[in-house]
Design an enzyme around this catalytic site. Sequence first.
Site, PDB file in Angstrom:
ATOM      1  N   TYR A 233      -3.444  -0.781   9.816  1.00  0.00           N
ATOM      2  CA  TYR A 233      -2.935  -0.844   8.185  1.00  0.00           C
ATOM      3  C   TYR A 233      -1.784  -0.241   8.023  1.00  0.00           C
ATOM      4  O   TYR A 233      -1.212  -1.173   7.058  1.00  0.00           O
ATOM      5  CB  TYR A 233      -4.347  -0.111   7.570  1.00  0.00           C
TER       6      TYR A 233
ATOM      7  N   SER B  82       0.839  -1.140   0.157  1.00  0.00           N
ATOM      8  CA  SER B  82       0.020  -0.048   0.257  1.00  0.00           C
ATOM      9  C   SER B  82       0.804   1.267  -0.019  1.00  0.00           C
ATOM     10  O   SER B  82       1.978   1.201   0.371  1.00  0.00           O
ATOM     11  CB  SER B  82      -0.873  -0.091   1.165  1.00  0.00           C
TER      12      SER B  82
END
Length: 273
Positions: free
Chosen positions: A167, A154
């Site tokens: 995350y 990500s």
Amino acid sequence: MGILDKFSLNNHVVVVTGATGVLGKSFVDALAEAGAKVAVLGRNREKLQERVQAIEAKGAEALAIQVDVLNEEDVIRARDEIIAKWGTIDGLVNAAGGNIAGATIKPEQNLFDHDIRDTLKAIELNLNGTIIPTHIFGRVIAESGKGSIVNISSLAASRPLTRVLGYTVAKHGVDGYTKWMSVELALRYGDKVRVNAIAPGVFLTEQNRNLLINPDGTYSDRAQKFINAMPYQRLGEPDELKGTLVYLLSDASALVTGETIFVDGGFNAWCGV
């Protein structure tokens, strides 16, 4: 073999975890279009069947298996079903992951008041949800002597994003794990076994919809900040991940391992000036 042939995945058996998600749908479509036999794994049985029907409509073979990637016994059962049907595994896409609601820290919330257990769940889903399938499916790939594993990283692993602590930590772990495993597999099993990652930019998914879209359908302030930070000035479309995925799974990327490829409209490259 011509250059276009190197991008083919004809008769490759590829496993996709998290296949029921928005990005997972794009991934399995890409694999079907490239000629792969696709094992679609996820927790939603109805969506799994939808994925199978879409793959078969493209003339490819598919197998749906309901799996929780955090349950080792589940993943082992899935491996055995795939081997029983197709005899081998040539590729793995670790697409299971995403943020969870309780792990998102609200702007008005005290940083230290959120439930740390939710943050740890987000870390477990994204990091352990990559490690466990890799150790089970990856063993088949490694012992066959040839194959490719693609993890999903990500932007958050390169540019820490506010509010999503778990995350962010997990995706840093995915990047580190990608590099570590790529080296170990190459040293132990040779130069035909590879591990890489894709770092998608900002794509609208079910997990982030509440962060990016207002109730009236307009972009949230957060979404607009992302758009303003991209030279392309727009969110990504899931289909724009297809080419990078096929490249990393195919012989076209034979010397590429341990890398994270950004598909982000220039977000990671731009300083804003």
